[in-house]
Design a protein around this motif. Structure first.
Motif, PDB file in Angstrom:
ATOM      1  N   GLU A   1       3.218  -3.786  -6.397  1.00 22.38           N
ATOM      2  CA  GLU A   1       4.593  -4.201  -5.927  1.00 22.38           C
ATOM      3  C   GLU A   1       4.759  -3.144  -5.003  1.00 22.38           C
ATOM      4  O   GLU A   1       5.604  -3.105  -3.918  1.00 22.38           O
ATOM      5  CB  GLU A   1       5.634  -3.977  -6.900  1.00 22.38           C
ATOM      6  N   ILE A   2       4.514  -1.846  -5.312  1.00 22.17           N
ATOM      7  CA  ILE A   2       4.770  -0.614  -4.472  1.00 22.17           C
ATOM      8  C   ILE A   2       3.840  -0.324  -3.552  1.00 22.17           C
ATOM      9  O   ILE A   2       3.872   0.619  -2.451  1.00 22.17           O
ATOM     10  CB  ILE A   2       5.023   0.577  -5.463  1.00 22.17           C
ATOM     11  N   ALA A   3       2.522  -0.774  -3.695  1.00 26.78           N
ATOM     12  CA  ALA A   3       1.445  -0.777  -2.499  1.00 26.78           C
ATOM     13  C   ALA A   3       1.843  -0.624  -1.214  1.00 26.78           C
ATOM     14  O   ALA A   3       1.463   0.118  -0.317  1.00 26.78           O
ATOM     15  CB  ALA A   3       0.156  -1.447  -3.137  1.00 26.78           C
ATOM     16  N   PRO A   4       2.328  -1.884  -0.840  1.00 27.60           N
ATOM     17  CA  PRO A   4       2.642  -1.780   0.591  1.00 27.60           C
ATOM     18  C   PRO A   4       3.743  -0.885   1.198  1.00 27.60           C
ATOM     19  O   PRO A   4       3.839  -0.930   2.627  1.00 27.60           O
ATOM     20  CB  PRO A   4       3.238  -3.397   0.644  1.00 27.60           C
ATOM     21  N   ASP A   5       4.216  -0.177   0.638  1.00 25.65           N
ATOM     22  CA  ASP A   5       5.362   0.815   1.134  1.00 25.65           C
ATOM     23  C   ASP A   5       4.563   1.935   1.810  1.00 25.65           C
ATOM     24  O   ASP A   5       3.583   2.608   1.387  1.00 25.65           O
ATOM     25  CB  ASP A   5       6.047   1.426  -0.181  1.00 25.65           C
ATOM     26  N   PRO A   6       4.976   1.943   3.071  1.00 33.49           N
ATOM     27  CA  PRO A   6       4.175   2.773   4.159  1.00 33.49           C
ATOM     28  C   PRO A   6       4.260   4.213   3.850  1.00 33.49           C
ATOM     29  O   PRO A   6       3.611   5.067   4.129  1.00 33.49           O
ATOM     30  CB  PRO A   6       4.519   2.223   5.591  1.00 33.49           C
ATOM     31  N   PHE A   7       5.261   4.411   2.972  1.00 26.02           N
ATOM     32  CA  PHE A   7       5.842   5.853   2.921  1.00 26.02           C
ATOM     33  C   PHE A   7       5.425   6.433   1.490  1.00 26.02           C
ATOM     34  O   PHE A   7       5.507   7.654   1.303  1.00 26.02           O
ATOM     35  CB  PHE A   7       7.419   6.191   2.708  1.00 26.02           C
ATOM     36  N   LEU A   8       4.727   5.690   0.739  1.00 25.41           N
ATOM     37  CA  LEU A   8       3.968   5.852  -0.403  1.00 25.41           C
ATOM     38  C   LEU A   8       2.708   6.646  -0.228  1.00 25.41           C
ATOM     39  O   LEU A   8       1.706   6.126   0.428  1.00 25.41           O
ATOM     40  CB  LEU A   8       3.613   4.543  -1.495  1.00 25.41           C
ATOM     41  N   SER A   9       2.684   7.826  -0.852  1.00 25.53           N
ATOM     42  CA  SER A   9       1.335   8.837  -0.503  1.00 25.53           C
ATOM     43  C   SER A   9       0.193   8.365  -1.328  1.00 25.53           C
ATOM     44  O   SER A   9       0.422   7.785  -2.584  1.00 25.53           O
ATOM     45  CB  SER A   9       1.870  10.196  -1.021  1.00 25.53           C
ATOM     46  N   LEU A  10      -0.984   8.677  -0.777  1.00 28.64           N
ATOM     47  CA  LEU A  10      -1.956   8.332  -1.487  1.00 28.64           C
ATOM     48  C   LEU A  10      -2.298   9.058  -2.942  1.00 28.64           C
ATOM     49  O   LEU A  10      -2.606   8.444  -4.021  1.00 28.64           O
ATOM     50  CB  LEU A  10      -3.330   8.605  -0.816  1.00 28.64           C
ATOM     51  N   ASN A  11      -1.906  10.363  -2.922  1.00 30.37           N
ATOM     52  CA  ASN A  11      -1.777  11.006  -4.224  1.00 30.37           C
ATOM     53  C   ASN A  11      -1.111  10.530  -5.216  1.00 30.37           C
ATOM     54  O   ASN A  11      -1.376  10.428  -6.475  1.00 30.37           O
ATOM     55  CB  ASN A  11      -1.424  12.607  -3.970  1.00 30.37           C
ATOM     56  N   LYS A  12       0.372  10.135  -5.002  1.00 29.33           N
ATOM     57  CA  LYS A  12       1.065   9.519  -6.064  1.00 29.33           C
ATOM     58  C   LYS A  12       0.396   8.102  -6.464  1.00 29.33           C
ATOM     59  O   LYS A  12       0.580   7.985  -7.720  1.00 29.33           O
ATOM     60  CB  LYS A  12       2.502   9.144  -5.429  1.00 29.33           C
ATOM     61  N   PHE A  13      -0.012   7.326  -5.477  1.00 29.33           N
ATOM     62  CA  PHE A  13      -0.486   6.235  -5.945  1.00 29.33           C
ATOM     63  C   PHE A  13      -1.953   6.173  -6.736  1.00 29.33           C
ATOM     64  O   PHE A  13      -2.084   5.535  -7.937  1.00 29.33           O
ATOM     65  CB  PHE A  13      -0.832   5.371  -4.658  1.00 29.33           C
ATOM     66  N   ARG A  14      -2.569   7.269  -6.572  1.00 29.47           N
ATOM     67  CA  ARG A  14      -3.964   7.531  -7.528  1.00 29.47           C
ATOM     68  C   ARG A  14      -3.427   8.073  -8.657  1.00 29.47           C
ATOM     69  O   ARG A  14      -4.199   7.915  -9.772  1.00 29.47           O
ATOM     70  CB  ARG A  14      -4.583   8.491  -6.664  1.00 29.47           C
ATOM     71  N   ASP A  15      -2.289   8.862  -8.756  1.00 30.39           N
ATOM     72  CA  ASP A  15      -1.912   9.400  -9.943  1.00 30.39           C
ATOM     73  C   ASP A  15      -1.586   8.506 -11.270  1.00 30.39           C
ATOM     74  O   ASP A  15      -1.776   8.577 -12.337  1.00 30.39           O
ATOM     75  CB  ASP A  15      -0.896  10.481  -9.776  1.00 30.39           C
ATOM     76  N   LEU A  16      -0.701   7.268 -10.668  1.00 32.80           N
ATOM     77  CA  LEU A  16      -0.409   6.292 -11.382  1.00 32.80           C
ATOM     78  C   LEU A  16      -1.599   5.565 -11.940  1.00 32.80           C
ATOM     79  O   LEU A  16      -1.589   5.054 -12.984  1.00 32.80           O
ATOM     80  CB  LEU A  16       0.678   5.329 -10.693  1.00 32.80           C
TER      81      LEU A  16
END
Length: 605
Positions: A387-402
């Motif tokens: 759900e949050i993956a398409p957000d262009p402002f979501l950083s790679l590090n935060k996504f990877r941490d999750l």
């Protein structure tokens, strides 16, 4: 407190209305100013009942040998209206003590020292009698008097009126609870044991009129006296809904006020969170308070308490619950950091439960529940990532941490993780090849279903190494099918993990113990998965039987019902493919497992 020899101000209508009538031949000899309003009065009825006035008159005569003729009473409790009632009492004029004025009269009596030391049946004893015999015996009246004390601080506290009102409310609430429980029990016995649905207590709405500090004292007293946690939680929810209306976004709040409202709302949220009982609080309420807390920037201790309580029942959350919007501009759409902290608390809770289990060395139902919760949370997190993956402002590090925060054994299949990573790559086309590789390394191609593998093999967004791994895993899968081992695919994966964890002769005892614990955990997860699938099949069987019984008289409808029931249990592909798979795999359990993976993938891709 000051005195003056200046000419007194003109008397008020009040002083003319009764002093002239009672003492028409005696002129007033003292003027008392309360809140800027002068009262022309007579000393001897005041000195007879008011210790404070007596001290003022005596002090003036001692210092200047002159009679006191003018004085001011600053910060008089209740203002000029209450002072007028107190003066009527001194002059013997009848008036009614009511719920609305008893608190101010009690404070005024204490301020003027109208006690029994000066005259019997004085105003202090009269108001105390009314409080004891009328107010404290009624929950509703106690709430009303407590609410009126908000404007009488600190005089009300000195008279202990709020404290006694709080205790009276708590005791009356417990009494109401007992009476209500007995009446429900009687009705249930008359109806043959069917207990009616419990209705919220009527006093919950009355408490919403209290200021937060008084409300917190009331709830704490209720908890001490043994009020049910369900009633306290219901009251907290209702008070929050009434007190936190109009939470606006940060831009609107800046325009409309200077932070006063926000400070009041912050105090409300922090106080309510501190009043939570030990029992579980509804998740919807917890997430609502967390969203408000994030918006108005509550204290760290309050936020941590909310996150820990959510983590205690994280397996029951929905995807919408986790989608917490971010207030600051220029950041990602959703508060990923809060979700990450909640997951940390959840995993710590699971670790503590496992440690307790190892210490007790007993097998309980808690263990099965714990692993079932892990599986559910794994599915929820993968859905949240997608759900949050398409957000262009979501950083790679935060996504990877999750992604990294959950252990690998929590994800039975990696279809959801692959879908989330694919959507992130699609929403972030400027990622470098190295960054894409760092994400795709989390996907275990052996845990992808056939449909996910087919999708990945044709996905141009994936790195070449990822596509090669997918094709290799699919080749091994086809080889196993041809050799008749596909029926053991799920167990084969577990066996591969277990074989990799078998300790060699060079491993230490600590590594051996950790490996055995990991094997034990994976086996329990496999058992939990089989149990969940078994319960689903039993429900499908019951539904099919009910459909056959209801529609047994209609041939066409019966065939439709049967086809739908069989459709639930079908595997990808037509009848020929199913026949080939039956020949390759003769075990029914593996066929059912293939159905589950297939149905889940159909809904995803």
């Amino acid at each position: 407190m000051g005195t003056s020899n200046n000419s007194p101000s003109p008397p008020t209508t009040f002083s003319k209305s009764f002093t002239t009538r009672i003492f028409s031949d005696v002129a007033g000899d003292i003027t008392i100013i309360v809140d800027g309003e002068p009262f022309l009065l007579h000393k001897f009825p005041l000195v007879a009942r008011c210790g404070k006035i007596r001290k003022l008159v005596a002090a003036e005569m001692k210092d200047s040998s002159r009679a006191l003729s003018h004085t001011d009473l600053p910060d008089f409790p209740g203002g000029s209206d209450t002072f007028e009632l107190a003066m009527k009492f001194c002059y013997g004029i009848n008036f009614e003590i009511t719920v609305s004025n008893v608190a101010s009269l009690r404070c005024a009596a204490g301020y003027l020292e109208m006690t029994e030391d000066h005259k019997e049946d004085n105003l202090v004893s009269r108001t105390e009698t009314y409080l004891e015999q009328v107010v404290f015996r009624s929950l509703e009246k106690s709430v009303e008097v407590l609410s009126s004390c908000e404007l009488l601080h600190p005089h009300a506290e000195a008279s202990h009126v709020p404290e006694r009102c709080v205790e009276a409310i708590a005791m009356n609430a417990c009494r109401e609870q007992l009476v209500l429980g007995l009446s429900r029990l009687n009705r249930a016995s008359q109806r043959g044991g069917d207990s009616p649905a419990s209705s919220p207590e009527w006093w919950i709405q009355d408490l919403s009129a209290l200021r937060i500090d008084y409300y917190a004292r009331v709830v704490s007293a209720m908890a001490r006296t043994g009020l049910r946690s369900e009633s306290i939680i219901t009251s907290l929810i209702h008070y929050s809904q009434e007190s936190l209306k109009g939470i606006r976004n940060r831009q609107e709040r800046t325009k409309l006020d200077s932070g006063t409202i926000e400070n009041e709302q912050r105090s409300v949220v922090e106080a309510i969170v501190s009043l939570f009982p030990n029992d579980k609080v509804p998740l919807s309420f917890l997430f609502g308070m967390l969203r408000v807390g994030v918006t108005i920037n509550v204290s760290d201790s309050c936020r941590v308490e909310l996150e820990m309580r959510i983590a205690q029942q994280l397996e029951r959350v929905s995807l919408d619950d986790l989608l917490i919007p971010v207030v600051q501009d220029g950041d990602s759409m959703y508060d990923v950091d809060t979700v990450h902290r909640i997951l940390v608390c959840f995993l710590k809770r699971v670790e503590d439960e496992e440690r307790n289990e190892d210490d007790n060395e007993t097998e309980t139902e808690i263990d099965s529940t714990c692993h079932s919760s892990l599986l559910k949370v794994g599915l929820i997190v993968d859905a949240y990532l997608a759900e949050i993956a398409p957000d262009p402002f979501l950083s790679l590090n935060k996504f990877r941490d999750l992604i990294e925060i959950l252990p690998d054994y929590v994800r039975v299949t990696h279809d959801g993780l692959y879908r989330a990573i694919d959507m992130f790559l699609k929403g972030h086309p400027l990622l470098t090849e190295q960054e894409c590789k760092s994400l795709c390394k989390f996907v275990d191609t052996k845990k992808l279903t056939r449909e996910a593998c087919n999708h990945a093999a044709q996905n141009d967004r994936l790195p070449v190494q990822m596509v090669v791994r997918v094709l290799y895993s699919e080749q091994l899968r086809l080889k196993n099918i041809v050799s008749g081992e596909s029926g053991e695919e799920g167990m084969m994966l577990s066996s591969q993990k277990l074989s990799s964890g078998v300790p060699s002769g060079a491993t230490s005892p600590r590594d051996t113990y950790a490996s055995l614990r990991r094997e034990n955990r994976e086996l329990k997860l496999e058992i939990s998965r089989v149990r969940v699938r078994l319960s689903e099949l039993e429900k499908d069987q019951v539904l099919m039987k009910q459909g056959m019984m209801e529609k047994s008289g209609h041939g066409g409808t019966l065939l439709t019902s049967l086809s739908k029931g069989i459709g639930r249990m079908s595997i990808f592909g037509g009848g020929d493919r199913e026949e080939k798979r039956r020949k390759a795999n003769r075990k029914t359990r593996s066929r059912l497992k293939g159905k589950t993976v297939s149905n889940r993938t159909e809904s995803m891709f």
